[in-house]
Design an enzyme around this catalytic site. Structure first.
Site, PDB file in Angstrom:
ATOM      1  N   ARG A  48       0.851  -1.201   0.000  1.00 15.82           N
ATOM      2  CA  ARG A  48       0.000   0.000   0.000  1.00 15.82           C
ATOM      3  C   ARG A  48       0.886   1.249   0.000  1.00 15.82           C
ATOM      4  O   ARG A  48       0.590   2.239  -0.659  1.00 15.82           O
ATOM      5  CB  ARG A  48      -0.953   0.019   1.199  1.00 15.82           C
ATOM      6  CG  ARG A  48      -1.693   1.367   1.356  1.00 15.82           C
ATOM      7  CD  ARG A  48      -2.947   1.299   2.237  1.00 15.82           C
ATOM      8  NE  ARG A  48      -2.749   0.506   3.435  1.00 15.82           N
ATOM      9  CZ  ARG A  48      -2.024   0.891   4.494  1.00 15.82           C
ATOM     10  NH1 ARG A  48      -1.442   2.081   4.510  1.00 15.82           N
ATOM     11  NH2 ARG A  48      -1.886   0.098   5.540  1.00 15.82           N
ATOM     12  N   TYR A 100     -17.131  16.919 -13.963  1.00 17.22           N
ATOM     13  CA  TYR A 100     -17.466  15.505 -13.831  1.00 17.22           C
ATOM     14  C   TYR A 100     -18.461  15.314 -12.677  1.00 17.22           C
ATOM     15  O   TYR A 100     -18.235  15.818 -11.570  1.00 17.22           O
ATOM     16  CB  TYR A 100     -16.180  14.698 -13.583  1.00 17.22           C
ATOM     17  CG  TYR A 100     -16.438  13.235 -13.396  1.00 17.22           C
ATOM     18  CD1 TYR A 100     -16.859  12.446 -14.473  1.00 17.22           C
ATOM     19  CD2 TYR A 100     -16.303  12.631 -12.154  1.00 17.22           C
ATOM     20  CE1 TYR A 100     -17.124  11.105 -14.303  1.00 17.22           C
ATOM     21  CE2 TYR A 100     -16.557  11.279 -11.981  1.00 17.22           C
ATOM     22  CZ  TYR A 100     -16.974  10.524 -13.053  1.00 17.22           C
ATOM     23  OH  TYR A 100     -17.251   9.195 -12.872  1.00 17.22           O
ATOM     24  N   ASP A 174      -8.121  18.943 -13.617  1.00 21.39           N
ATOM     25  CA  ASP A 174      -8.508  17.602 -14.040  1.00 21.39           C
ATOM     26  C   ASP A 174      -8.289  17.553 -15.552  1.00 21.39           C
ATOM     27  O   ASP A 174      -9.053  18.132 -16.320  1.00 21.39           O
ATOM     28  CB  ASP A 174      -9.975  17.350 -13.658  1.00 21.39           C
ATOM     29  CG  ASP A 174     -10.446  15.947 -14.043  1.00 21.39           C
ATOM     30  OD1 ASP A 174      -9.841  15.328 -14.944  1.00 21.39           O
ATOM     31  OD2 ASP A 174     -11.440  15.481 -13.457  1.00 21.39           O
ATOM     32  N   LYS A 199      -9.556   6.533 -18.456  1.00 16.43           N
ATOM     33  CA  LYS A 199      -9.965   7.068 -19.748  1.00 16.43           C
ATOM     34  C   LYS A 199      -8.799   7.017 -20.744  1.00 16.43           C
ATOM     35  O   LYS A 199      -8.276   5.945 -20.979  1.00 16.43           O
ATOM     36  CB  LYS A 199     -10.523   8.487 -19.548  1.00 16.43           C
ATOM     37  CG  LYS A 199     -11.436   8.624 -18.317  1.00 16.43           C
ATOM     38  CD  LYS A 199     -12.739   7.862 -18.420  1.00 16.43           C
ATOM     39  CE  LYS A 199     -13.529   7.775 -17.111  1.00 16.43           C
ATOM     40  NZ  LYS A 199     -13.802   9.022 -16.428  1.00 16.43           N
TER      41      LYS A 199
HETATM   42  C1  LIG Z   1     -14.153   9.469 -15.136  1.00 16.46           C
HETATM   43  C2  LIG Z   1     -13.727  10.802 -14.658  1.00 16.46           C
HETATM   44  C3  LIG Z   1     -13.374  11.022 -13.320  1.00 16.46           C
HETATM   45  C4  LIG Z   1     -13.482   9.943 -12.271  1.00 16.46           C
HETATM   46  O1  LIG Z   1     -12.598   8.894 -12.506  1.00 16.46           O
HETATM   47  P1  LIG Z   1     -12.885   7.362 -12.103  1.00 16.46           P
HETATM   48  O2  LIG Z   1     -11.675   6.675 -12.612  1.00 16.46           O
HETATM   49  O3  LIG Z   1     -14.150   6.947 -12.788  1.00 16.46           O
HETATM   50  O4  LIG Z   1     -13.030   7.327 -10.632  1.00 16.46           O
HETATM   51  C5  LIG Z   1     -12.938  12.280 -12.962  1.00 16.46           C
HETATM   52  N1  LIG Z   1     -12.865  13.294 -13.866  1.00 16.46           N
HETATM   53  C6  LIG Z   1     -13.217  13.116 -15.145  1.00 16.46           C
HETATM   54  C7  LIG Z   1     -13.135  14.275 -16.093  1.00 16.46           C
HETATM   55  C8  LIG Z   1     -13.664  11.877 -15.595  1.00 16.46           C
HETATM   56  O5  LIG Z   1     -14.023  11.729 -16.870  1.00 16.46           O
END
Ligand SMILES: *Cc1c(COP(=O)(O)O)cnc(C)c1O
Length: 386
Positions: A48, A100, A174, A199
């Protein structure tokens, strides 16, 4: 080394990941690591806190943005939670209003209970950004391009204003939609970059993950302590899969962009589409800012379906393009933000952020463009009401 080379090699240099000359990092499943003596652990102690496979991923992630370091998480949301825990009771977050859905819920439903205040503003509105920076928030949360309306926030401007008013303010971007290939927020003045590596970064819709990328040793150390304290860490196999995807990140992003531009052009020609939103189109209200701030426009296209088409029938009619949440994989995905990804956001907030219930979001994959446009065309034909 250039981006494409680093994406292939960094973190996995010969001799570094094993003594056998592996050319890809091994999956180190061990949860604990034996010591030679009581004095100190050899390198790793407990998985961890640190693991060789995860460490290789973190090195690769950091190298792509020439950052001091990166931290990998079990999900993008785990990374967001950990970033939010850098704050304390009484602190304030100012965030983009087009954001998001899960981040919106985390800030409002979870962090608010710990006495952290959050407000949402339209970060494409310069006056609103000035006012917000003047209120000296402790964290500024930027998405650009925003989800799902693909608005562009002037990251350099927002970061500079925030730091002018409060040097300790943490500016987080982000960068999930642009990927590190098309946008480098640290160079624009951000303190921290967040990814849902689920993604584009991993890119194959087969692993959930997240990351924070930081170019400040002190902040990195604080976030690393929280990473192992809060425990939202990824398993070694997840790290391995993410790295496997990352090796082709440069190639994939070029193709996503090329296809997205073509799909945006195709949709723009359709009588059943009222508006196409893609930062690469000159018609996008912030096309110039996007061109200056990003080195490409990525693969997300949003569009407003005309009332002359039945929305449900259209979304139920694509055959190649799957109807589903998420994005950034090699396969194209289509979704309805109002009822799907933004559903966690209260209706009045969705309306205030300008979200239309006719908006459709498309994650354009790397398939052959003719197959994508043929699928969209047949679905539009079937959805036409007159
Ligand atoms: C999917 C997403 C998240 C969250 O990520 P997870 O891997 O699903 O927890 C945060 N910000 C954006 C822009 C996203 O597309």
């Amino acid at each position: 080394m250039r981006f494409a080379t680093k994406a292939v090699h960094r973190g996995e240099e010969k001799g570094k990941v094993s003594k056998f000359g592996d050319v890809v990092v091994p999956v180190h499943l061990s949860t604990t690591f034996a010591r030679d003596s009581l004095d100190a652990p050899l390198v790793y102690e407990y998985s961890r806190a640190g693991n060789p496979t995860r460490n290789a991923l973190e090195e690769k992630l950091a190298s792509l943005e020439d950052a001091s370091g990166a931290l990998a998480f079990a999900s993008g949301t785990g990374a967001t939670t950990t970033a939010a825990f850098l704050l304390k009771k009484g602190d304030r977050i100012v965030a983009s209003d087009d954001i998001y859905g899960g981040t919106h819920r985390l800030f409002t439903a979870a962090m608010a209970r710990f006495g952290i205040d959050v407000s949402f503003i339209d970060m494409t509105d310069e006056d609103a950004v000035h006012r917000a920076a003047g209120s000296r928030p402790d964290m500024v949360w930027i998405e650009s391009p925003t989800n799902p309306q693909l608005r562009i926030v002037d990251i350099a401007e927002a970061a500079e204003l925030s730091h002018d008013h409060n040097p300790d303010s943490l500016v987080v971007v982000d960068n999930t939609f642009a990927s590190p290939y098309f946008q480098r927020p640290l160079d624009l003045g951000a303190d921290m970059v967040l990814y849902s590596t689920t993604k584009y970064v991993s890119g194959h819709s087969d692993v959930i993950g997240g990351a924070l990328v930081i170019d400040d040793e002190e902040l990195l150390a604080r976030a690393a302590l929280l990473q192992r304290t809060l425990g939202a860490t990824p398993g070694p196999l997840d790290c391995f899969l993410t790295m496997r995807g990352m090796r082709t990140l440069a190639l994939r992003m070029e193709k996503h962009q090329e296809n997205a531009m073509a799909v945006a052009g195709f949709l723009g020609e359709s009588a059943l589409v009222d508006q196409v939103i893609y930062p690469g189109l000159e018609s996008h209200p912030q096309h110039e800012l996007a061109s200056a701030q990003m080195s490409g426009y990525s693969g997300m296209v949003s569009f407003v379906l005309s009332p002359r088409a039945d929305l449900g029938r259209f979304l139920g009619s694509t055959e190649l393009i799957a109807l589903g949440v998420s994005l950034g994989g090699v396969e194209s995905l289509i979704e309805h933000p109002w009822s799907m990804t933004q559903n966690a956001i209260p209706v009045e907030d969705r309306r205030r952020a300008g979200l239309s219930d006719r908006l459709v979001r498309l994650s354009v994959g790397i398939e052959h463009i003719d197959d994508l446009t043929a699928d969209l065309e047949q679905a539009l034909d079937r959805a036409a009401t007159r």
